[in-house]
Design a protein around this motif. Sequence first.
Motif, PDB file in Angstrom:
ATOM      1  N   UNK A 441      66.269   7.621  35.173  1.00  0.00           N
ATOM      2  CA  UNK A 441      65.238   6.682  35.619  1.00  0.00           C
ATOM      3  C   UNK A 441      63.894   7.050  35.018  1.00  0.00           C
ATOM      4  N   UNK A 442      63.109   6.022  34.664  1.00  0.00           N
ATOM      5  CA  UNK A 442      61.748   6.212  34.164  1.00  0.00           C
ATOM      6  C   UNK A 442      60.771   5.491  35.082  1.00  0.00           C
ATOM      7  N   UNK A 443      59.768   6.218  35.546  1.00  0.00           N
ATOM      8  CA  UNK A 443      58.673   5.650  36.335  1.00  0.00           C
ATOM      9  C   UNK A 443      57.548   5.259  35.386  1.00  0.00           C
ATOM     10  N   UNK A 444      57.162   3.977  35.395  1.00  0.00           N
ATOM     11  CA  UNK A 444      56.045   3.472  34.595  1.00  0.00           C
ATOM     12  C   UNK A 444      54.825   3.298  35.504  1.00  0.00           C
ATOM     13  N   UNK A 445      53.641   3.700  35.004  1.00  0.00           N
ATOM     14  CA  UNK A 445      52.401   3.639  35.788  1.00  0.00           C
ATOM     15  C   UNK A 445      51.359   2.839  35.006  1.00  0.00           C
ATOM     16  N   UNK A 446      50.793   1.799  35.623  1.00  0.00           N
ATOM     17  CA  UNK A 446      49.857   0.941  34.898  1.00  0.00           C
ATOM     18  C   UNK A 446      48.473   1.563  34.801  1.00  0.00           C
ATOM     19  N   UNK A 447      47.666   0.997  33.889  1.00  0.00           N
ATOM     20  CA  UNK A 447      46.299   1.437  33.704  1.00  0.00           C
ATOM     21  C   UNK A 447      45.360   0.742  34.659  1.00  0.00           C
ATOM     22  N   UNK A 448      44.094   0.936  34.422  1.00  0.00           N
ATOM     23  CA  UNK A 448      43.078   0.281  35.252  1.00  0.00           C
ATOM     24  C   UNK A 448      42.093   1.252  35.887  1.00  0.00           C
ATOM     25  N   UNK A 449      42.375   1.734  37.102  1.00  0.00           N
ATOM     26  CA  UNK A 449      43.570   1.480  37.911  1.00  0.00           C
ATOM     27  C   UNK A 449      43.595   0.113  38.573  1.00  0.00           C
ATOM     28  N   UNK A 450      42.464  -0.629  38.455  1.00  0.00           N
ATOM     29  CA  UNK A 450      42.354  -1.874  39.202  1.00  0.00           C
ATOM     30  C   UNK A 450      42.962  -3.017  38.385  1.00  0.00           C
ATOM     31  N   UNK A 451      44.270  -3.037  38.353  1.00  0.00           N
ATOM     32  CA  UNK A 451      45.061  -4.043  37.658  1.00  0.00           C
ATOM     33  C   UNK A 451      46.343  -4.224  38.455  1.00  0.00           C
ATOM     34  N   UNK A 452      47.343  -4.906  37.895  1.00  0.00           N
ATOM     35  CA  UNK A 452      48.539  -5.202  38.682  1.00  0.00           C
ATOM     36  C   UNK A 452      49.757  -5.394  37.795  1.00  0.00           C
TER      37      UNK A 452
END
Length: 665
Positions: A441-452
């Motif tokens: 399994x791979x956990x992906x984490x978005x940028x921002x942090x204020x994004x969706x």
Amino acid sequence: MNKKRPLQAEDLLEYEIVSDPNFTPSGNAYTYVSTTINEKKEYESQLFFQKLDSNQRQQWTFSKNKNTNILISPDGKKAVFQSDRSGTQQLWLLPMQGGEAQQLTKLKHGASNPIWGPDSNTLIFSAPIEPEEDINNLTEISTEEKDKEQKELAKRPLVVNRLKYKSDSNGFHDQKRSQLFVLDIRTGNLEQLTNAPADHLLQDVSPNGNEILFIANLREEEDYEQVDDLFVLERSSKKVKKLTDSKCTYQRAVYSPDGNKIAAFGHNFTYAGATLTDLYIFNTGSYEKSNLSAEWDIQLGDAMIGDTRLGKSESGPIWAKDGKNIFFLATDYGVTGLYQVNLTGELDVLYKGSHHVFSFSYNGHSDSFILGISTPTNPCNFYHLKKNGEFNRLTDFNSALLSKLTLAEPETITVPTMDGEEIQGWLLHPSVYQDGEKYPMILEIHGGPHAMYGQTYFHELQLLAAKGYVVVYANPRGSHGYGQEFVNACRTDYGNGDYTDLMEVVDYVLTNFDFIDKDRLGVTGGSYGGFMTNWIVGHTNRFKAAVTQRSISNWLSFYGVSDIGFFFNEWEHGLNLLDDPKKLWDISPLKYAKNVETPLLILHGEKDFRCPVEQGEQLFITLKHLRKEVEFVRFPDANHELSRSGKPEMRIERLNHICRWFEKL
């Protein structure tokens, strides 16, 4: 029947990405921009026209360049568009009855963002110009002359005297500022309307053509501020009137059909960069301001994260033909939809599904909409939405490619946290999935942090699923889509509640999906997601491989090297470098490098001015000096947007490096 195959990184070259749908004035047809990657592996954008009652589209441009931002005149007889076919982005005129495009502007530094005057004979537009330059003697230069000029500039030292002297999108700034111009296309007469030493962002022209609305910061303190004010320029006198009080920032301002009101997005920095956007209405007589969205708890506009969106997109606000309603996109719980509000603040949802509405166009004659929509298994298509709710698909882009691919439909998960929050996320099954088997399994984490993250097409996520991984992605506290309190919850708390949210997401999927191998976990993310990846590997060894992208490792140096560092630290951490450097060091992943046991791949663009490459360098040298397993890949000529709009070959290289590293799982 063709046998379907897993997605490949190189399939990125095959997508057709459409954007900027615009109704013709009659409402029975529309134009749009199509971006593809040509045989030279360069982006190419063409203009298309299509009638609503036809499946056949007409291609209007053919030059192997970027042709964008098409606008049909109010009388419907001609269209203006932007093109770099001459070597510099200029404005071009295209007759609706057919024929060759005519170059309208030949300014040395180009022209952009045209708006038609109501008479269909004048164009108001933006163009960069240096303070002492004379537009009458400022003609376009050849590509060869431009290259020579750039080589000469490269030999000179850069003299810096401003705080805001660089940006990730434009590199090092010079003395040019964006000014407003008006062009009479009948006579060719060109007039400069503004000349203040600031960038003037053109917004709209009043229905009678007498006033021009723009956004700028004309204050002496501009270099130290993030605010932007609304201004009205009177055409005849060139007098400028300031409408706002320098306490907010505004964008997307538009006149009502009768010219009596202005609608604009904006916010007052109550929660710094985590402040939800509001919808303001200004009365053009008194310029009194009211906030239509004061009681809402949703983010206006499109905050969706993805890696296949290219081109301009309209998110509103747009006035209805009678001036009684306003239309706009808004971001809420993993989707973006189309909304309507009247002048008393009553909010209605016009269209919202498990999709990403990335753009829309409204036509007053037909009182209907064209929606640009992306889904998790389809990058883009256009749809016709009538006010009675009738909804029809207009296009079938990428069907030949998609019919060959095995794509994963996301499964929505809702993770309860120990402190009473609920975290929304999604899980993609690997394309090779078989019951009874265990998968990494791979956990992906978005940028921002204020994004969706949400219900949109994401090439990178689909690629990892195609490679045989379970892919999990979620919106921890700090993400948009769940209200003001939630998006503000990570500020002054990086590495604490947000980190716990992500670990609880991992715990949840390991508990509820027995096909995940708990001993083969990977993690990756970019920008803020890169910071969090660095933080994670310094605080837990549960992941067996990690890829950190365009990341932050040291908040102390970030303050001085990032194009936003001097205010971002205060906005997000409540800390200034000289006030409390120890606290900034305490939340810097670099401090915890000795704890890292996870093999780490560091990916960074050489020309990233948002999270500069020195952030990756510091982390690499420290880990390598500690004899940790680490590798550093530096992408030439790549800025912070590498994964989304970088050079196609570099985007593919990046994806292949990610896949290569996760083979360690």
